[in-house]
Design a protein around this motif. Structure first.
Motif, mmCIF file in Angstrom:
data_model
loop_
_atom_site.group_PDB
_atom_site.id
_atom_site.type_symbol
_atom_site.label_atom_id
_atom_site.label_comp_id
_atom_site.label_asym_id
_atom_site.label_seq_id
_atom_site.Cartn_x
_atom_site.Cartn_y
_atom_site.Cartn_z
ATOM 1 N N ASP A 399 49.131 51.001 39.178
ATOM 2 C CA ASP A 399 48.591 49.747 38.650
ATOM 3 C C ASP A 399 47.293 49.459 39.382
ATOM 4 O O ASP A 399 47.290 49.164 40.581
ATOM 5 C CB ASP A 399 49.588 48.614 38.853
ATOM 6 C CG ASP A 399 49.102 47.315 38.218
ATOM 7 O OD1 ASP A 399 48.049 47.352 37.537
ATOM 8 O OD2 ASP A 399 49.762 46.281 38.391
ATOM 9 N N GLU A 401 45.249 46.972 39.210
ATOM 10 C CA GLU A 401 45.015 45.592 39.653
ATOM 11 C C GLU A 401 45.914 45.188 40.815
ATOM 12 O O GLU A 401 45.724 44.109 41.388
ATOM 13 C CB GLU A 401 45.227 44.612 38.488
ATOM 14 C CG GLU A 401 44.134 44.665 37.419
ATOM 15 C CD GLU A 401 44.281 45.837 36.493
ATOM 16 O OE1 GLU A 401 43.270 46.347 35.993
ATOM 17 O OE2 GLU A 401 45.452 46.266 36.279
ATOM 18 N N ASN A 402 46.868 45.994 41.141
ATOM 19 C CA ASN A 402 47.781 45.668 42.227
ATOM 20 C C ASN A 402 47.023 45.700 43.564
ATOM 21 O O ASN A 402 46.361 46.693 43.875
ATOM 22 C CB ASN A 402 48.926 46.678 42.264
ATOM 23 C CG ASN A 402 50.016 46.266 43.234
ATOM 24 O OD1 ASN A 402 49.838 45.365 44.059
ATOM 25 N ND2 ASN A 402 51.152 46.924 43.131
ATOM 26 N N LYS A 482 38.958 40.166 35.853
ATOM 27 C CA LYS A 482 40.018 40.488 36.798
ATOM 28 C C LYS A 482 40.526 41.911 36.639
ATOM 29 O O LYS A 482 41.303 42.382 37.457
ATOM 30 C CB LYS A 482 41.186 39.507 36.651
ATOM 31 C CG LYS A 482 40.827 38.078 37.049
ATOM 32 C CD LYS A 482 42.035 37.160 36.954
ATOM 33 C CE LYS A 482 41.665 35.744 37.380
ATOM 34 N NZ LYS A 482 42.840 34.824 37.283
ATOM 35 N N ASP A 483 40.101 42.604 35.565
ATOM 36 C CA ASP A 483 40.501 44.002 35.417
ATOM 37 C C ASP A 483 39.830 44.842 36.490
ATOM 38 O O ASP A 483 38.743 44.518 36.985
ATOM 39 C CB ASP A 483 40.078 44.530 34.034
ATOM 40 C CG ASP A 483 40.942 43.966 32.929
ATOM 41 O OD1 ASP A 483 42.162 44.125 33.010
ATOM 42 O OD2 ASP A 483 40.383 43.346 31.997
ATOM 43 N N TRP A 484 40.532 45.929 36.860
ATOM 44 C CA TRP A 484 39.927 46.882 37.801
ATOM 45 C C TRP A 484 39.893 48.257 37.152
ATOM 46 O O TRP A 484 40.905 48.738 36.648
ATOM 47 C CB TRP A 484 40.714 46.930 39.105
ATOM 48 C CG TRP A 484 40.044 47.868 40.075
ATOM 49 C CD1 TRP A 484 40.329 49.174 40.315
ATOM 50 C CD2 TRP A 484 38.932 47.545 40.896
ATOM 51 N NE1 TRP A 484 39.470 49.705 41.226
ATOM 52 C CE2 TRP A 484 38.595 48.727 41.606
ATOM 53 C CE3 TRP A 484 38.176 46.389 41.095
ATOM 54 C CZ2 TRP A 484 37.534 48.774 42.508
ATOM 55 C CZ3 TRP A 484 37.138 46.445 41.987
ATOM 56 C CH2 TRP A 484 36.817 47.609 42.689
#
Length: 871
Positions: A399, A401-402, A482-484
């Motif tokens: 993940d 965004e984690n 906020k996406d990575w």
């Protein structure tokens, strides 16, 4: 050069000119000739320039001069070059120069003859540099075997001799060496050394050595002594590796080692044999894994031995070489790097790639071509698993965004592929260090677009001055994702950025969010602009997502509007005797300003208000003001000369009363232009009216291609003015010295002429008279020109009088229209100072009395009366 009193050159070189000789081949430093230098009694300091060879005929550097001490010198040889009677000139003339300290010089010639010397004979050709080797086959009949080449430097006849005399050879008078017997290699010596001597008539000689070798003849076939016929070698042996030693024997050689020649008859370049020793070696690459050896690993060679390189006796033998396989090939993968993709949050256990499908080992023996995959490593390798057969799978969910995730998008993994059997790569790859290959696997975790972009503020408010330049930045909006990794955000204006006149009055940078203005802002039209901006993200894959925000632009007022006054141009006429304080013709101006209070105006007359005759009331604090005559005109005393006033009025709005906020305190100025003509009293000018008016108009024409014309004219005019000024100064000085007490009764000239020189002159006889008035003295009507002030009596038909009168109007009154009245007033008060005013008198009615000068006004009066009588 200095000379003696008798006119002869001084003799400084004693013993010169002279002639001397020197023997050829003389070594360096051999004395050739001695001479002295004689100095004069005045040369107390000796020789300034030592005796020097300044020239030679022919040119040479074989001689030099050295001092013997005091003033004695000698000519010696230098040895560079060594003198040779046979090849070089036989005579040299040396010019020797000397100079003493008094400057006396001497130059004389020394002639040197080179004499001949008997020299030893010399050998030529190979015998001159080395011992000559001569080879003779056994069983060869007696014959000439060599010719000696020698010469005498003096071209004398030479005599040849040979030692030892017991040798079976002789030499002729011409130098030819002959054998005297048929040699047998098995019985006779195999080599002879002969000393050849050559002698000239004087007994000088030279000796050289000749080596004669007897060559054996072979008549028996050699045979092989090696019994082995099959040999085994591993593949990929380096060139020069020994395979076998093939030996043979020649019966002709007896007990001595045989001199045999070995060769390979089959056309196989992978092997070579030493022709002298018979050693069989590897000559080229031998690859067991390539065809045809992969199918047939045996190589057959035919070896031949002979006792002579050509036309000798020979024998052949066939041998077999078996090539054995070696584990010399590591497993290879093509490609050696893999790029795979997997979405974030992919389920564990997902299969990615099977590496075995891309790798192979080309060794021929099955025991050498088996391999396995090991050593999965790299950052993030804990998220993947590798089976020894080459299958790669995911074991963990990623993940992006984690926060616990390191934010890696691409994982670089390495896997080793290696042989199961013990490798032997060094035979094929000498510089190979590792016994396994590395496979690089790049796993790209594809981000999933999960979040909308978010503006940092829900709305933005910018305040900007209305005079901000077009293109200026007024603020910046910013949104985040906020996406990575964060997607690229694009900004745009989606609504509300236009006005009535412009579709878009604002622009936003698509990449930076910088807001700029595209058109000039106007507070008086719009005080606030509200529009909507949008932030959009377009991922590489997936649907576009966007969000919006409101932007408010407050326009700040600035005093940027100029006062607008009505009228902005007006022409007025006033009598010369108008009372002070009068509102001229009831004229007033009324001004308006879109961004200023009516009480903020100030009035200034900036140009044309000569002698401050005019003013505005009130001068400040009102949007209306009247034009007032501030002071009376005075033409009689000469204080005033201008009859037409062109006033430039500036109206400023300094916002003294305004209480609104301003971004910057500015002052704007409006402009009003007034033309005021002063109408003179006709009674004061009737006596000076001319019969006609000559108006001179000056026009300066300039052509860029003829720039030199005005330059030349200007330069000539300046030179002429300088000359005339100088002559005038001389004349005034002369007159002042001759007539110092002359009275002032005649100081006023009878006539004043003003000449106007221009590039183009036009004379107008028919002036347009656009005004009329009545003369209060005569009661007659007269016409006048409102621009130039010219006047004439009003008449229906007026013939052109042949009156020789001239009125030349100066350039100063051409545009302002001062006219004849100013000239008359100036001539009455100060006739000597007003040289530039109008004066006309060419044919007076009566001559002035003695001692009395006639004024221009009187001359004009007589012209006027004469015109009336002729009418």
């Amino acid at each position: 050069h200095s000379f003696s009193s008798a006119g002869r050159r001084p003799q400084l070189l004693q013993g010169l000119p002279a002639t001397s000789t020197v023997e050829e081949n003389s070594a360096a430093g051999v004395a050739v000739y001695n001479f002295n230098v004689t100095l004069s009694p005045l040369a107390s300091e000796g020789v300034a320039i030592l005796p020097t060879i300044v020239n030679s005929n022919p040119l040479t550097e074989a001689f030099a001069i050295e001092s013997k001490g005091s003033l004695e010198f000698r000519v010696i040889t230098t040895g560079k070059p060594v003198l040779d009677y046979e090849t070089m000139p036989k005579s040299f003339d040396l010019q020797i120069f000397v100079e003493d300290t008094t400057g006396r010089t001497d130059l004389n010639i020394l002639t040197i003859h080179v004499t001949d010397k008997n020299e030893h004979p010399v050998f030529r050709g190979n015998m001159a540099i080395e011992t000559v080797m001569i080879y003779v086959l056994e069983r060869t009949p007696p014959e000439r075997i060599y010719q000696v080449d020698a010469a005498d430097p003096e071209n004398a006849k030479l005599k040849y001799s040979l030692l030892p005399a017991t040798a079976p050879f002789l030499i002729s008078e011409s130098g030819a060496i002959f054998s005297t017997k048929e040699f047998d290699y098995e019985k006779d010596p195999h080599s002879y050394f002969l000393n050849i001597t050559v002698t000239d008539p004087d007994g000088l000689n030279s000796t050289r050595t000749v080596n004669i070798n007897i060559i054996n003849i072979n008549d028996e076939r050699p045979y092989f002594t090696t019994k082995q016929r099959i040999y085994r070698i591993p593949e990929e042996q380096s060139p020069g590796t020994s395979v076998a030693n093939i030996t043979a024997k020649d019966p002709d050689d007896g007990d001595s080692p045989s001199r045999l020649f070995y060769s390979i008859q089959s056309s196989d370049r992978r092997f070579s044999i030493n022709p002298a020793t018979g050693e069989l070696q590897v000559a080229g690459r031998i690859d067991r894994d390539a065809l045809p050896l992969r199918l047939h690993p045996n190589i057959s060679l035919v070896v031949q031995v002979e006792d002579s390189p050509s036309s000798g006796h020979a024998r052949e033998m066939e041998i077999t070489i078996v090539i054995e396989d070696v584990n010399d090939n590591p497993p290879e993968c093509n490609p050696s790097s893999f790029r795979k993709e997997a979405n974030e949050n992919t389920t564990p256990g997902t299969f990615l790639v099977d590496l075995k499908n891309y790798c192979k080992d080309i060794d021929a023996d099955p025991s050498n071509n088996q391999f396995i995959f090991t050593g999965l490593s790299g950052f993030g390798s804990n998220n993947f698993a590798l089976v020894s057969t080459g299958r790669l799978m995911m074991t963990e969910t990623v993940d992006l965004e984690n926060p616990a995730n390191p934010g890696v998008e691409v994982y670089t993994l390495t896997v080793r592929v290696q042989d199961i059997a013990h490798p032997n790569y060094s035979s094929k790859y000498p510089f190979y260090i590792f016994f396994d290959n590395i496979i690089y696997i790049y796993i790209r975790i594809k981000p999933v677009n999960e979040f909308l972009p978010v503006f940092c503020n829900l709305s933005y408010v910018f305040s900007v001055s209305e005079i901000t330049k077009v293109g200026s930045s007024i603020g910046r909006v910013h949104a985040i994702d906020k996406d990575w990794p964060p997607n690229v955000i694009t900004y745009s204006i989606v609504a509300g950025a236009g006005t009535r006149d412009y579709t878009n009055i604002f622009w936003i940078s698509p990449t930076k969010g910088d807001v700029r203005i595209l058109a000039r802002l106007d507070y008086e039209t719009t005080q606030k602009h509200i529009f909507t901006v949008q932030a959009s993200e377009r991922p590489v894959e997936g649907q576009e997502k966007s969000t919006t925000a409101s932007v408010t632009v407050n326009v700040l007022e600035v005093n940027d509007e100029e006062p607008v006054c009505s009228p902005n141009f007006f022409s007025l006429q006033i009598p010369v005797d108008l009372a002070v304080g009068t509102n001229i013709n009831g004229f007033r101006i009324e001004c308006q300003d879109r961004d200023s209070d009516p009480r903020s105006f100030r009035y200034f007359i900036t140009e044309g208000n000569e002698n401050s005759h005019f003013t505005f009331s009130p001068s400040a604090g009102s949007n209306t003001s009247r034009l007032i005559l501030a002071s009376r005109f005075d033409y009689e005393s000469g204080l005033d000369t201008n009859w037409v006033y062109s006033l430039r009025v500036h109206i400023t709005d300094d916002n003294l009363v305004s209480a609104r906020d301003k971004t910057t305190h500015l002052t704007k100025t409006g402009t009003v232009t007034l033309s005021i003509r002063v109408i003179p009293n006709p009674t004061t000018v009737t006596t000076t009216m001319p019969g006609f008016t000559v108006v001179t108009r000056r026009e300066n024409l300039y052509s860029p291609s003829a720039w030199y014309v005005p330059f030349t004219v200007t330069l000539g005019a300046l030179l002429l003015l300088g000359l005339l000024g100088h002559l005038g100064l001389l004349l005034l000085t002369k007159l002042h010295s001759c007539c110092p007490s002359a009275g002032k009764a005649h100081s006023t000239p009878l006539f004043h002429f003003t000449f106007c020189v221009s590039s183009q002159t036009m004379t107008k006889l028919n002036t347009i008279f656009d005004g009329e008035a009545r003369d209060p003295v005569t009661g007659r009507m007269y016409e006048f020109n409102t621009q130039s002030g010219a006047r004439r009596w009003k008449k229906s038909k007026e013939p052109l009088q042949s009156v020789l009168a001239m009125q030349v109007v100066s350039s100063a009154t051409e545009k302002s229209g001062q006219g004849v009245d100013g000239a008359e007033a100036a001539s009455k008060k100060e006739p000597s100072e007003k040289r530039k005013d109008l004066t006309a008198a060419t044919k007076p009615a009566a001559k002035p009395s003695a001692g009395q000068s006639e004024t221009p006004g009187q001359a004009g009066l007589r012209l006027q009366k004469k015109e009336e009588s002729e009418d």
